[in-house]
Design a protein around this motif. Structure first.
Motif, PDB file in Angstrom:
ATOM      1  N   PRO A 141      34.935  46.589  45.869  1.00 14.06           N
ATOM      2  CA  PRO A 141      36.399  46.572  45.991  1.00 14.06           C
ATOM      3  C   PRO A 141      37.112  47.428  44.941  1.00 14.06           C
ATOM      4  O   PRO A 141      38.087  48.108  45.250  1.00 14.06           O
ATOM      5  N   TYR A 142      36.607  47.416  43.701  1.00  9.78           N
ATOM      6  CA  TYR A 142      37.322  48.127  42.642  1.00  9.78           C
ATOM      7  C   TYR A 142      37.315  49.643  42.854  1.00  9.78           C
ATOM      8  O   TYR A 142      38.062  50.379  42.225  1.00  9.78           O
ATOM      9  N   VAL A 143      36.428  50.105  43.730  1.00 12.25           N
ATOM     10  CA  VAL A 143      36.387  51.522  44.035  1.00 12.25           C
ATOM     11  C   VAL A 143      37.651  51.925  44.807  1.00 12.25           C
ATOM     12  O   VAL A 143      38.103  53.058  44.765  1.00 12.25           O
ATOM     13  N   ILE A 144      38.231  50.958  45.506  1.00 15.22           N
ATOM     14  CA  ILE A 144      39.464  51.236  46.250  1.00 15.22           C
ATOM     15  C   ILE A 144      40.665  51.184  45.307  1.00 15.22           C
ATOM     16  O   ILE A 144      41.378  52.160  45.157  1.00 15.22           O
ATOM     17  N   PHE A 145      40.918  50.044  44.714  1.00 18.41           N
ATOM     18  CA  PHE A 145      41.931  49.956  43.656  1.00 18.41           C
ATOM     19  C   PHE A 145      41.465  48.949  42.611  1.00 18.41           C
ATOM     20  O   PHE A 145      40.841  47.948  42.941  1.00 18.41           O
ATOM     21  N   HIS A 146      41.819  49.193  41.371  1.00 19.97           N
ATOM     22  CA  HIS A 146      41.540  48.220  40.317  1.00 19.97           C
ATOM     23  C   HIS A 146      42.543  47.072  40.372  1.00 19.97           C
ATOM     24  O   HIS A 146      43.642  47.223  40.907  1.00 19.97           O
TER      25      HIS A 146
ATOM     26  N   ASP B 299      29.442  49.227  35.578  1.00 18.40           N
ATOM     27  CA  ASP B 299      30.821  49.600  35.252  1.00 18.40           C
ATOM     28  C   ASP B 299      31.830  48.856  36.118  1.00 18.40           C
ATOM     29  O   ASP B 299      32.898  49.359  36.428  1.00 18.40           O
ATOM     30  N   LYS B 300      31.478  47.633  36.480  1.00 19.14           N
ATOM     31  CA  LYS B 300      32.442  46.777  37.169  1.00 19.14           C
ATOM     32  C   LYS B 300      33.592  46.516  36.203  1.00 19.14           C
ATOM     33  O   LYS B 300      33.381  45.982  35.117  1.00 19.14           O
TER      34      LYS B 300
ATOM     35  N   LEU C 121      28.645  43.300  42.326  1.00 13.85           N
ATOM     36  CA  LEU C 121      29.574  44.428  42.362  1.00 13.85           C
ATOM     37  C   LEU C 121      30.498  44.381  43.572  1.00 13.85           C
ATOM     38  O   LEU C 121      31.636  44.807  43.506  1.00 13.85           O
ATOM     39  N   ARG C 122      29.995  43.871  44.684  1.00 15.13           N
ATOM     40  CA  ARG C 122      30.745  44.010  45.929  1.00 15.13           C
ATOM     41  C   ARG C 122      31.568  42.810  46.348  1.00 15.13           C
ATOM     42  O   ARG C 122      32.519  42.932  47.099  1.00 15.13           O
ATOM     43  N   GLU C 123      31.173  41.634  45.896  1.00 15.29           N
ATOM     44  CA  GLU C 123      31.949  40.458  46.284  1.00 15.29           C
ATOM     45  C   GLU C 123      32.846  40.062  45.122  1.00 15.29           C
ATOM     46  O   GLU C 123      32.619  40.436  43.992  1.00 15.29           O
ATOM     47  N   ASP C 124      33.854  39.284  45.434  1.00 12.07           N
ATOM     48  CA  ASP C 124      34.720  38.782  44.372  1.00 12.07           C
ATOM     49  C   ASP C 124      34.141  37.487  43.797  1.00 12.07           C
ATOM     50  O   ASP C 124      33.546  36.689  44.515  1.00 12.07           O
ATOM     51  N   GLY C 125      34.328  37.289  42.517  1.00  8.64           N
ATOM     52  CA  GLY C 125      34.072  35.983  41.916  1.00  8.64           C
ATOM     53  C   GLY C 125      32.624  35.557  41.773  1.00  8.64           C
ATOM     54  O   GLY C 125      32.324  34.377  41.668  1.00  8.64           O
TER      55      GLY C 125
END
Ligand code: ADP
Ligand code: ZN
Length: 609
Positions: free
Chosen positions: A561-566, A298-299, A280-284
């Motif tokens: 990250p998506y919590v900040i912006f999608h 809900d990522k 959920l928290r890291e990219d990729g």
């Protein structure tokens, strides 16, 4: 009241329009009615109860089984400036007391709570006081299909939630689910006492998901090619049937240089939690998982779901693939499956302790899934048709639509295959039958005197892999059953007779040749994410810079990250290049709170690019 709903949509969430039935659902709740809402994953269920909770006076109570995700849900709401909290077993006593106090003082707009906690006397009493002091805006029962004993997510506590109807009459309740079938729907209505509810059913189509189902020849290599060509850096989920395959695949992907983590019920709770958090928290990050992973995740930017094993049913396939592309951007559902998968699944079902009736149901569901795999027409049409939602046109966004499979007239080959199964006594597995068809000399074959049979060596015009392809389809299409005795022996079904007697034709898919695969590669390249591909080189660079800023801000706060912006918001920014804070506010997903919090930082990146 609808006016304030629109105002909140825009000022809090930064969205211009309601989607699907959101508007009507919200309208019903604002009128004080009960609602049952069926919406596909990513359809935007949360807004349906969040906005009315904000418009109506009092606190909105959200019942959700997903304890592990409550923190993230609450974080996301707080980022929007919504006063949200949760109560579950992970909180310490001090925090619980604080939340309870804030509730009674009317300082909370939305409260998430697990069903087992909601049902305690203590909680129900607390809710009585909340109602009398500040009011309860509504009850939202999320993942409402958990009431169904027949579904895979059954939770007994859900059946007791009817207590809400008795104890809090007059407070609107909304039940939400992404599960489509009629039986579950009826169970929800009955168990939750929603007989007078307004019912909203959306299409279950997920138009942004591209479906591909390949025949597995070397599934791991096929997966690798799929990832390299379509998702060299994206986050996604790879589903496997067994824990061992999960471990092996995750290790292998990691060796190849991807950030891949295993997830299955055999790992201890801490490891599972950490892997989910990183996803959920890291990219990729790629999660390689058994079906134990995924419910309620809900990522929004899961870009692909890959199956290295066959799902047990179309329901499972739809649910698992549905975890891709919640943000509405293009996503891939990809699968490679082979004969061995079918045999393994059939044996697992056969060995299970389920009743005979249950086994028959499972067998049927597996056959339907196999039908979807082997079909030559549009897969989306078949999928939606299965859920009782016929569509007039092929979709143009699945492998079969984009590249119609070649078929060949296979009645003669099928007759040879079926009669060989019959003459050897309907107790041997695929490999043995193929050896007989190919006329191999083998100790077992001569011992059983099967080299004396008329079918011995009559199949030399096809290679071994072609025969495997034929047998897989004969099983998938229901001409052969993989038996039942636990040894993978093949047996004819009733359906086989007319074919065997030459009364019917049969067309089968041609085996995919290397060349086909290569063609497909080019197509996949061209089909790659139009949103990203359409960006200019500068916009791409800007998008990356915005992503980096987002990741840094997320890490500082310990939120995903998506919590900040999608991604959709960052894409919009990269395309529009807002030059002022006012223009920034015009970007989808930039509400007032986020503008105040992050507008300047993102603006500077845009202006500096
Ligand atoms: P679901 O729970 O149905 O799977 P969510 O409620 O998580 O879906 O919504 C999916 C995504 O779509 C979320 O990121 C949400 O912010 C976004 N979304 C919901 N409604 C709208 C809308 N009206 N306009 C734009 N984006 C929306
Ligand atoms: Zn299609």
């Amino acid at each position: 009241m609808m006016q304030s709903a629109y105002h909140i949509l825009n000022s809090v969430y930064g969205y211009r329009h309601f989607r699907l039935n959101q508007r009507d659902i919200i309208g019903s709740l604002l009128e004080g009615k009960d609602v049952l809402a069926l919406m596909p994953t990513g359809g935007g269920k949360s807004l349906c109860y969040q906005i009315p909770s904000l418009v109506r006076s009092g606190v909105g109570i959200v019942v959700s089984p997903l304890i592990a995700l409550m923190q993230d849900q609450v974080d996301a709401l707080q980022q929007l400036g919504i006063r949200a909290a949760y109560l579950n077993s992970t909180l310490n006593y001090g925090t619980v007391l604080q939340v309870e106090r804030e509730l009674l003082e009317g300082q909370i707009d939305l409260l998430y709570v697990a069903p087992e906690r909601l049902l305690t006397d203590k909680m129900l009493n607390l809710l009585d006081s909340v109602r009398n002091n500040v009011g309860i805006a509504l009850f939202a029962i999320d993942e409402a299909h958990c009431v169904s004993q027949w579904g895979h997510d059954f939770r007994p506590e859900y059946q007791q939630l009817s207590v809400l109807a008795e104890r809090f009459p007059g407070i609107p309740r909304i039940a939400l689910t992404a599960t489509a079938d009629l039986r579950t729907r009826q169970e929800i209505i009955q168990q939750l006492r929603l007989q007078d509810a307004d019912i909203y059913i959306n299409s279950f189509d997920r138009p942004n998901i591209h479906y591909t189902i390949q025949q597995g020849q070397n599934a791991r290599q096929q997966l690798w090619r799929f990832l390299e060509e379509n998702h060299p850096q994206d986050a996604g989920i790879v589903y496997c049937l067994s824990r061992k395959k999960v471990e092996d695949t995750a290790a292998w992907l990691a060796e190849q240089g991807r950030k891949a983590l295993p997830y299955h019920a055999g790992l201890d709770a801490d490891t599972r939690r950490i892997h989910q958090q990183r996803f959920l928290r890291e990219d990729g990050i790629i999660i390689v998982a058994t079906i134990a992973f995924g419910m309620g995740i809900d990522k929004p930017d899961v870009r692909f779901v890959a199956h290295l094993s066959l799902p047990k049913s179309i329901e499972a396939y739809y649910q698992e693939t549905g975890r891709a592309g919640r943000d509405g951007l293009p996503a891939n559902a990809w699968m490679a499956y082979g004969l061995q998968d079918v045999i393994t699944l059939r044996q697992m079902m056969q060995e299970s302790t389920a009743s005979e009736q249950q086994k028959r149901v499972e067998h049927h569901k597996l056959q339907a899934m196999l039908g979807l795999c082997e079909m030559t027409a549009c897969r989306r049409q078949a999928l939606l048709d299965y859920f009782g939602e016929p569509t007039p046109e092929p979709c143009g966004n699945c492998d079969n639509c984009q590249h119609p499979p070649e078929v060949w007239e296979a009645a003669t080959a099928a007759q040879k295959a079926l009669s060989c199964v019959y003459r050897t006594g309907q107790r041997f597995g695929v490999n043995y039958i193929i050896d007989v068809l190919l006329g191999k000399s083998d100790f077992r074959i001569s011992q059983f005197r099967h080299d004396q049979l008329s079918t011995y060596g009559i199949g030399k015009e096809h290679s071994e892999s072609e025969w495997r392809n034929i047998f897989r389809q004969l099983i998938a299409l229901g001409y052969l059953n993989v038996d039942v005795d636990g040894h993978g022996g093949l047996r004819l079904t009733d359906k086989a007779r007319p074919l065997l007697r030459g009364e019917e034709g049969l067309s089968l898919r041609k085996e995919q040749k290397r060349e086909r695969v290569r063609k497909e590669r080019n197509r996949a390249e061209r089909a790659e994410k139009p949103e990203f591909a359409a960006l200019s080189a500068e916009a791409k660079a800007l998008f990356e810079a915005l992503r980096n800023l987002r990741l840094r801000l997320a890490q500082e706060q310990g939120v995903p990250p998506y919590v900040i912006f999608h991604d959709a918001t960052l894409l919009h920014m990269a395309n529009e290049r807002p030059q002022t804070l006012t223009e920034m506010r015009g970007i989808t997903g930039v509400g007032e709170r986020k503008l105040a919090q992050y507008g300047q930082a993102f603006l500077e990146v845009v202006l500096g690019a």
